[in-house]
Design a protein around this motif. Structure first.
Motif, PDB file in Angstrom:
ATOM      1  N   ALA A 283      34.159  57.148  42.095  1.00  0.00           N
ATOM      2  CA  ALA A 283      34.691  57.585  42.712  1.00  0.00           C
ATOM      3  C   ALA A 283      33.708  57.983  44.216  1.00  0.00           C
ATOM      4  O   ALA A 283      34.381  57.313  45.305  1.00  0.00           O
ATOM      5  CB  ALA A 283      35.030  59.224  42.026  1.00  0.00           C
ATOM      6  N   GLU A 287      35.071  56.544  47.505  1.00  0.00           N
ATOM      7  CA  GLU A 287      34.824  57.103  49.577  1.00  0.00           C
ATOM      8  C   GLU A 287      33.878  56.438  49.954  1.00  0.00           C
ATOM      9  O   GLU A 287      34.425  56.286  51.457  1.00  0.00           O
ATOM     10  CB  GLU A 287      34.106  58.546  49.268  1.00  0.00           C
ATOM     11  N   ARG A 426      41.860  63.611  42.147  1.00  0.00           N
ATOM     12  CA  ARG A 426      41.097  63.219  42.886  1.00  0.00           C
ATOM     13  C   ARG A 426      41.222  62.470  44.274  1.00  0.00           C
ATOM     14  O   ARG A 426      40.830  62.786  45.704  1.00  0.00           O
ATOM     15  CB  ARG A 426      39.301  63.315  42.859  1.00  0.00           C
ATOM     16  N   HIS A 427      41.307  61.228  43.724  1.00  0.00           N
ATOM     17  CA  HIS A 427      42.436  59.951  44.458  1.00  0.00           C
ATOM     18  C   HIS A 427      43.397  59.360  44.541  1.00  0.00           C
ATOM     19  O   HIS A 427      43.223  58.358  43.309  1.00  0.00           O
ATOM     20  CB  HIS A 427      40.970  58.838  43.960  1.00  0.00           C
ATOM     21  N   VAL A 430      45.087  55.563  44.902  1.00  0.00           N
ATOM     22  CA  VAL A 430      43.639  54.163  44.046  1.00  0.00           C
ATOM     23  C   VAL A 430      44.808  54.012  43.346  1.00  0.00           C
ATOM     24  O   VAL A 430      44.534  55.072  42.267  1.00  0.00           O
ATOM     25  CB  VAL A 430      42.591  54.913  43.552  1.00  0.00           C
TER      26      VAL A 430
END
Length: 467
Positions: A283, A287, A426-427, A430
């Motif tokens: 993660a 970022e 969170r992502h 992706v």
């Protein structure tokens, strides 16, 4: 009824496609894509992933070179090569029906540094640099040198324009970010105050230079000379003076390679295991790539565990195991597990209950002696049924052990799913592809081919969120 209708899937058995699935074949087949960088924390399978991607791309028609920085030499072994060095070697046994080729090489950090010196300095200066003790220490193990040399080698391979695709296995660093930070660290080193001070005498020259050296270096020489030794400091000065004309070239090439990594045609694949620390690192890397405007293709979630019997939950498996291990639990074999020879509950072959309450009150006293004969008869008939009891209990113990192993697997799956779901929440942008955990290591092209196929299927090993 649609395939995703809950009525078609027992509880816990659904397999939904994630919102974004990484299309590996499209990535490898696109002629615009020239560089694929596999990155991630150590021990997550970057080397195997890079090799499998290279093999799949080659067998789909591309001329590929895989650059590994893994000192364990597993890539060479899996590709049937005795050893790899700084020169690409063609891999035999690759299906070249589509016209592709596969080459592999392993970064030789010192040799790459030597090649830079030899190509950017005249023979006399190159010999002075290569023989300098400080250079030998720097080229063999200076912090960040391996990562920087990997960038240098990538730039060299791309400049030749010989390869359709370059697959890079990044160094096994403590942090995957070291690969991106190496050029900046080298630039900071070359632009640092120490280097400028050491360069100044050579640039000033003559008596003025000696005067500067005597005055400007006196304090530093006094301190560093005590800590590092006067000879070491002299070696550093000699090295810096010889390398002066090359420092600008280092910075220029580092900047050029960094821009190459940012350009379209480069794709980063973050490789991680479904573990908390690995996905936290992944993660952070995602970022960082976004902050540096570098193109991220997706996440390879490696060594994911699955089960073909996930309709049986861990709770039910444990309950069944306890049931088998404790014969007092009546929930066995339709309630017949407790039927054994014991006072007051022995089976009666004649259909009577055998209990004291079933004896008529007016029974003649002289019938009492017959009771032992009846007991003996019952005992002789029950004995054959009792004979297999030990094997039955052995089978029960084995089944209970398997049920407990299944419960452990279900707990592992649940933990991996929670970890994966936290990352995807969170992502969500992706794309992800999952690769199942295999019982052993990959040792040959067949194993790499299998990994490549698993990478390209896009089939999730873990249930999708909400499944």
């Amino acid at each position: 009824m649609s395939p995703d209708d809950p009525a078609r899937h027992p509880e816990g058995a659904r397999r939904l496609t994630p919102a974004r699935v990484l299309d590996v074949d499209a990535l490898l087949e696109d002629p615009h894509n020239r560089i694929v960088v596999c990155c991630g924390s150590g021990g997550v399978g970057k080397t195997t992933t890079a090799a499998a991607l290279g093999l799949r791309a080659a067998e789909r028609g591309r001329k590929v070179v895989v650059l590994t920085i893994d000192p364990a030499r597993r890539l060479a072994q899996s590709m049937g090569i005795d050893s790899l060095d700084n020169t690409p070697r063609r891999v035999k046994g690759v299906d070249d029906a589509a016209g592709g080729e596969l080459h592999a090489m392993m970064l030789d950090m010192k040799r790459t540094f030597d090649e830079i010196v030899e190509s950017h300095a005249d023979p006399e200066r190159a010999a002075a640099i290569l023989g300098n003790p400080f250079y030998q220490s720097l080229s063999a193990g200076f912090a960040g040198t391996q990562e920087y040399m990997a960038m240098e080698k990538l730039g060299q391979l791309r400049a030749k324009d010989e390869w359709d695709l370059i697959v890079v296995d990044t160094p096994p660093s403590r942090s995957a970010l070291d690969f991106l930070d190496a050029p900046k660290r080298l630039g900071s080193f070359l632009d640092g105050k120490l280097i400028r001070v050491l360069l100044a005498p050579a640039k000033v020259g003559g008596r003025a230079g000696m005067k500067f050296l005597n005055v400007g270096m006196s304090m530093m020489t006094g301190v560093l000379g005590k800590v590092l030794g006067g000879q070491f400091l002299k070696d550093v000065q000699t090295f810096v003076a010889a390398m002066d004309s090359m420092f600008g070239g280092f910075r220029t090439r580092a900047d050029a390679t960094y821009k190459l990594l940012q350009a379209s045609g480069t794709a980063f694949l973050v490789v991680a295991a479904p573990e908390r620390d690995a996905l936290r690192e992944a993660a952070y890397f995602v970022e960082r790539l976004a902050a540096e405007d570098m193109p991220l293709a997706g996440l390879v979630l490696n060594r994911v565990h699955g089960s073909g019997a996930d309709r049986l939950s861990a709770e039910r498996a444990l309950a069944a195991a306890e049931n088998l291990e404790d014969p007092r639990i009546v929930d066995q074999d339709g309630g017949k597990a407790g039927v054994r020879t014991s006072p007051g509950n022995s089976p009666d072959p004649h259909g009577s209950s055998g209990s004291a309450d079933s004896v008529p009150d007016d029974a003649a006293p002289d019938t009492a002696p017959e009771a032992p004969d009846t007991s003996s008869e019952i005992s002789s008939e029950v004995t054959p049924a009792e004979a297999p009891d030990a094997p039955e209990r052995s089978v029960d113990a084995l089944a209970a052990g398997l049920l407990r192993l299944h419960a452990e697997r279900m707990h592992l799956l649940a933990r991996e799913q929670r970890t994966r779901d936290r990352f995807t929440a969170r992502h969500p942008e992706v794309a992800v592809t999952e690769v199942a955990a295999l019982p052993g290591d990959v040792h040959d092209l067949a194993g790499l081919r299998d990994i490549g196929a698993r990478l390209a299927t896009g089939r999730p090993e873990l249930p999708a969120p909400g499944a």
